[in-house]
Design an enzyme around this catalytic site. Structure first.
Site, mmCIF file in Angstrom:
data_model
loop_
_atom_site.group_PDB
_atom_site.id
_atom_site.type_symbol
_atom_site.label_atom_id
_atom_site.label_comp_id
_atom_site.label_asym_id
_atom_site.label_seq_id
_atom_site.Cartn_x
_atom_site.Cartn_y
_atom_site.Cartn_z
ATOM 1 N N ASN A 75 -9.774 -20.011 -13.662
ATOM 2 C CA ASN A 75 -9.478 -19.649 -12.267
ATOM 3 C C ASN A 75 -8.456 -18.525 -12.189
ATOM 4 O O ASN A 75 -8.589 -17.596 -11.377
ATOM 5 C CB ASN A 75 -8.960 -20.861 -11.508
ATOM 6 C CG ASN A 75 -10.058 -21.836 -11.115
ATOM 7 O OD1 ASN A 75 -11.233 -21.555 -11.296
ATOM 8 N ND2 ASN A 75 -9.677 -22.974 -10.580
ATOM 9 N N ARG A 402 -27.180 -16.860 -6.302
ATOM 10 C CA ARG A 402 -26.910 -17.152 -7.711
ATOM 11 C C ARG A 402 -27.938 -18.152 -8.214
ATOM 12 O O ARG A 402 -28.305 -19.083 -7.518
ATOM 13 C CB ARG A 402 -25.509 -17.763 -7.908
ATOM 14 C CG ARG A 402 -24.381 -16.758 -7.840
ATOM 15 C CD ARG A 402 -23.083 -17.344 -8.387
ATOM 16 N NE ARG A 402 -22.078 -16.299 -8.508
ATOM 17 C CZ ARG A 402 -21.137 -16.057 -7.602
ATOM 18 N NH1 ARG A 402 -21.074 -16.794 -6.529
ATOM 19 N NH2 ARG A 402 -20.261 -15.087 -7.779
ATOM 20 N N ARG A 432 -20.593 -11.587 -7.003
ATOM 21 C CA ARG A 432 -19.581 -11.227 -8.007
ATOM 22 C C ARG A 432 -19.804 -11.928 -9.335
ATOM 23 O O ARG A 432 -19.946 -13.137 -9.406
ATOM 24 C CB ARG A 432 -18.194 -11.573 -7.465
ATOM 25 C CG ARG A 432 -17.047 -11.092 -8.346
ATOM 26 C CD ARG A 432 -16.739 -9.648 -8.114
ATOM 27 N NE ARG A 432 -16.292 -9.456 -6.745
ATOM 28 C CZ ARG A 432 -16.232 -8.285 -6.139
ATOM 29 N NH1 ARG A 432 -16.611 -7.213 -6.783
ATOM 30 N NH2 ARG A 432 -15.803 -8.183 -4.907
ATOM 31 N N HIS A 462 -25.447 -14.335 1.684
ATOM 32 C CA HIS A 462 -24.845 -15.506 1.036
ATOM 33 C C HIS A 462 -25.562 -16.788 1.442
ATOM 34 O O HIS A 462 -25.243 -17.868 0.937
ATOM 35 C CB HIS A 462 -23.351 -15.574 1.417
ATOM 36 C CG HIS A 462 -22.570 -16.601 0.669
ATOM 37 N ND1 HIS A 462 -22.077 -17.752 1.268
ATOM 38 C CD2 HIS A 462 -22.179 -16.665 -0.623
ATOM 39 C CE1 HIS A 462 -21.426 -18.470 0.379
ATOM 40 N NE2 HIS A 462 -21.462 -17.839 -0.779
ATOM 41 N N TYR A 495 -21.154 -29.490 -8.676
ATOM 42 C CA TYR A 495 -20.679 -29.090 -7.363
ATOM 43 C C TYR A 495 -21.172 -30.096 -6.328
ATOM 44 O O TYR A 495 -22.317 -30.531 -6.369
ATOM 45 C CB TYR A 495 -21.216 -27.707 -6.964
ATOM 46 C CG TYR A 495 -20.571 -26.517 -7.634
ATOM 47 C CD1 TYR A 495 -19.863 -26.650 -8.826
ATOM 48 C CD2 TYR A 495 -20.683 -25.250 -7.095
ATOM 49 C CE1 TYR A 495 -19.289 -25.554 -9.441
ATOM 50 C CE2 TYR A 495 -20.114 -24.137 -7.701
ATOM 51 C CZ TYR A 495 -19.423 -24.298 -8.879
ATOM 52 O OH TYR A 495 -18.860 -23.205 -9.485
ATOM 53 N N ARG A 592 -10.907 -27.264 0.831
ATOM 54 C CA ARG A 592 -10.723 -27.361 -0.620
ATOM 55 C C ARG A 592 -9.539 -26.548 -1.124
ATOM 56 O O ARG A 592 -8.698 -27.047 -1.844
ATOM 57 C CB ARG A 592 -11.994 -26.897 -1.341
ATOM 58 C CG ARG A 592 -11.949 -27.085 -2.848
ATOM 59 C CD ARG A 592 -13.153 -26.451 -3.508
ATOM 60 N NE ARG A 592 -13.086 -25.004 -3.516
ATOM 61 C CZ ARG A 592 -14.101 -24.200 -3.819
ATOM 62 N NH1 ARG A 592 -15.282 -24.735 -4.082
ATOM 63 N NH2 ARG A 592 -13.964 -22.891 -3.830
ATOM 64 N N HIS A 620 -17.898 -28.265 -2.512
ATOM 65 C CA HIS A 620 -18.543 -27.015 -2.126
ATOM 66 C C HIS A 620 -19.316 -27.154 -0.810
ATOM 67 O O HIS A 620 -19.922 -26.209 -0.326
ATOM 68 C CB HIS A 620 -19.489 -26.584 -3.260
ATOM 69 C CG HIS A 620 -19.894 -25.156 -3.226
ATOM 70 N ND1 HIS A 620 -21.182 -24.755 -2.945
ATOM 71 C CD2 HIS A 620 -19.188 -24.026 -3.432
ATOM 72 C CE1 HIS A 620 -21.250 -23.433 -2.994
ATOM 73 N NE2 HIS A 620 -20.061 -22.963 -3.282
#
Length: 735
Positions: A75, A402, A432, A462, A495, A592, A620
């Site tokens: 992270n 993704r 990214r 997204h 997730y 979160r 998530h």
């Protein structure tokens, strides 16, 4: 419970100073004032303190504690590449505009550095503690000198055969300029000299990556490990024969990942992204990590050669440099040192020998999927698999942000194209760190005849949507999956996400409009009746619904707003939630990581609660709930409450309307708000305390049990129905 930080005292302005406040004389707050907004970067770092605490918590299984230490390492790498990199660009561009919390780019960097250094102290202490505990359990990471002679001979032979041919030592002198240092690579700075010459030579050796050799090399048959770089450091006489090795120290650089070019007027967006990827490789360095053995002279030399500020941007790392690679140790297969095995359950409507998935969705109307508690493969991937093969399916459209090589998403899309379906995929090239993979996926799909587009110029796509058009017995019908998570088989197991499989005709009509927008880039006044897409609709809708909750609120019918999201960063939404609290509306926020809002301030936010869940799975899920005067509304989707998501991305939020599905969402919210193991509550100053109580299980364990119970109840009901059917058949036979 960790120690509670001192809470800042807030002195709000009053309308009538000196007079007693009545109900009409409430404190007055200037919601444009920076003091009411926490900083995005600092609150994200605060989140990493909570993650690190999971590694400190003795209730967490030992190898999972190592995993949390590894996660914090990764992270922080990403934080420097993305967030510090972006701030440094702003400083370089002379940006002086203050954030909503009143900070300059340079000021944020300095504050972040200070927080990171304090986290590094904690990481060092935790690393030492955990390595000691691992050693007690027979899992040892040792230095080369701690090996016996036979073990040293074993690893030396391995070095000669498998590592030495891969090494490329690089000298640094007038004839050999300072070499390029790649992002996040571990490097050795080696000082050598001739036997009878005092003049030293500097050399750099990069630890090879991507060559199939692990960072932690196993010695023998047990669980004894030595670091890759340590083995190199102890074989330098082989690398530099005839020279004296005076010293060796390790270092690592982090480069800026924010290298996107302005593609607004580009003729070829793909070319823009490929150029940006090439530029990222050579982007400016934003952090230098050195080990504690490096001399001050060499530390300063490296900083100067790399063009960074030695005082601010150089970090001394105790122990293992690049702790993200401890993932290798955390992955050792010793069940008693991990969480109890969780095998995702099939959704109770999709289990066993269930019929065609489209028949199930049509019969039920909508199904709510809960990952990782319920299987991604037997729900989402099955939906796409059957769509690719079903002769009645005419078209498949989806957004792809993704995915992974382990997912079957791409093969199913290729199958669909080969089976004569019309297939259209909106691939987001600017996801990214997934840009290269997405370019490859896009090329494979185009070669198979799939219609590939890259979304709307200037906006990231997204949203997580699959849209299927099928010729049913009664005409064309549209089916959809709308999710909160990516179409990624790996993350679907770790997730926490939601998805809606639906045949709702209005949602389907809205999705038709959405995909026409995505594939053409043309945005007339499209009419969305149920979906709340961004950037045109979602933010205004959320603000309107918050305002409606305020208007509907009364003592007899109190209002309530509950949001579950990864981040709350948007100033306008934050201010609106403050207003809701001041009006008496109860606001529960499951956030979160980054959160600008400060709860618990008298007169401003005493009706707001901010809770962060940190546990076995990464939170998530996005859920938006409004009490709405008794006509409750639940929404799920891909958008966080961030300015970028609401104004610069294509997101999709969908209502969840069937009562039985709302009960599941209510269950998720209630279980997490009542958590006494994995929940952390924010204090008015932005710090957090861990919620503790009699309940030993965290929300993730509880939700696993509830998913299992849903399946077992459905199986029991099915078994009962089968028994009744058999009994009826026997009865008819007797007659």
């Amino acid at each position: 419970m960790i120690k509670k930080n001192e809470v800042a005292v807030v002195e709000p302005k009053e309308k009538n100073p000196g007079a007693e406040n009545s109900n009409t004389d409430k404190p007055e707050f200037d919601l444009t004032s920076p003091e009411w907004y926490l900083n995005r970067e600092l609150t994200w770092l605060e989140f990493n303190r909570r993650v690190l605490h999971e590694g400190e918590d003795e209730r967490t299984p030992l190898l999972e504690r190592i995993m949390f230490l590894s996660i914090v390492g990764g992270n922080l790498d990403e934080f420097y590449m993305k967030r510090i990199g972006g701030l440094k660009q702003q400083v370089g561009a002379g940006v002086r505009k203050l954030t909503v919390d009143g900070r300059t780019p340079g000021g944020q960097i300095d504050e972040c550095h200070a927080v990171v250094r304090s986290i590094l102290v904690k990481k060092k202490q935790l690393e030492q503690e955990l390595l000691g505990k691992l050693s007690e359990q027979g899992i040892r990471i040792v230095g080369y000198q701690e090996l016996d002679k036979d073990q040293q001979k074993e690893v030396d032979n391995y070095f000669q055969e498998n590592i030495y041919p891969l090494l490329t030592p690089q000298g640094m002198d007038p004839a050999h300029p300072f070499p390029f240092i790649s992002n996040l690579s571990v490097n050795l700075l080696v000082v050598t000299k001739y036997q009878h010459d005092a003049h030293p030579f500097l050399n750099r050796i990069k630890v090879p990556t991507g060559v199939g050799i692990p960072r932690f090399l196993r010695v023998g048959e047990g669980h004894l490990y030595i670091r890759f770089e340590d083995l190199i450091a102890n074989n330098l006489t082989v690398v530099f024969p005839g020279l004296v090795v005076e010293s060796c120290a390790f270092f690592r650089v982090t480069r800026n990942a924010i290298t996107e070019q302005d593609g607004a007027n580009a003729n070829d967006l793909l070319a823009v992204i490929e150029t940006a990827l090439r530029n990222r490789k050579f982007a400016e360095i934003v952090r230098l990590e050195v080990d504690a053995d490096m001399s001050a002279l060499h530390r300063g030399m490296l900083a100067a050669e790399l063009g960074i500020d030695e005082e601010k941007d150089v970090f001394t790392v105790e122990g293992i440099i690049g702790k993200r690679d401890l993932f290798e140790i955390a992955s050792i297969d010793i069940p008693e040192f991990h969480y109890p095995l969780h095998q995702p359950f099939d959704h109770f409507c999709l289990s066993g020998d269930s019929p065609n998935i489209f028949h199930i969705i049509r019969e039920k109307g909508s199904l709510l999927l809960q990952h990782p508690y319920e299987s991604f493969d037997s729900s989402v991937q099955r939906f796409l698999r059957e769509a690719s093969r079903d002769p009645k399916v005419l078209a498949i459209k989806m957004t792809l942000y993704r995915t992974s090589a382990g997912s079957r998403i791409i093969p199913y899309l290729l199958d669909a194209a080969q089976n004569g379906k019309q297939v259209a995929v909106v691939v987001e090239l600017m996801a990214r760190f997934d840009e290269s993979a997405n370019i490859r996926w896009a090329e494979h799909l185009e070669e198979a005849g799939v219609h590939v587009t890259y979304g709307v110029v200037g906006l990231k796509t997204h949203s997580k949507v699959i849209f299927v058009v099928r010729r049913d017995f009664d005409g064309l019908r549209r089916y959809a999956h709308i999710g909160t998570g990516n179409y990624h088989a790996g993350t679907a197991r770790i997730y926490s996400d939601l998805g809606l499989l639906t045949s709702d005709r209005v949602i389907a009509q809205d999705l038709t409009e959405l995909f026409n927008y995505l594939t053409t880039g043309y945005a007339p006044e499209r009419n969305y009746r149920k979906l709340l897409p961004s950037p045109r609709v979602l933010k205004k809708a959320l603000l309107d619904k918050i305002e409606r909750e305020i208007a509907n609120h009364s003592t007899k019918n109190p209002g309530r707003i509950q949001f579950k999201t990864n981040a709350l960063e948007d100033k306008d939404i934050t201010a609106a939630l403050y207003k809701a609290s001041m009006a008496g509306v109860q606001v529960d926020l499951l956030i979160r990581d980054s959160c600008r809002l400060r709860p618990g301030i008298p007169g401003l936010s005493e009706n707001v609660r901010v809770v962060s869940i940190v546990g076995r799975f990464l939170e998530h899920t996005r859920i938006y709930y409004f009490q709405n005067n008794g006509e409750e509304e639940y929404f799920i989707g891909s958008a966080d409450i961030m300015k970028r998501n609401l104004e610069y991305r294509v997101e999709v939020i969908t209502p969840v309307e069937p009562e039985e599905l709302r009960k599941v969402l209510r269950e998720v919210l209630d279980v997490q708000l009542a958590d006494q193991r994995s929940a952390w509550e924010m204090l008015p100053d932005g710090s957090y305390i861990q919620c503790t109580g009699e309940r030993k299980k965290g929300c993730h364990e509880i939700l696993i049990e509830k998913a299992e119970k849903r399946l077992s109840d459905a199986q029991a009901l099915c078994s009962l129905e089968q028994k009744r059917l058999v009994k009826r058949k026997k009865g008819r036979g007797k007659k």
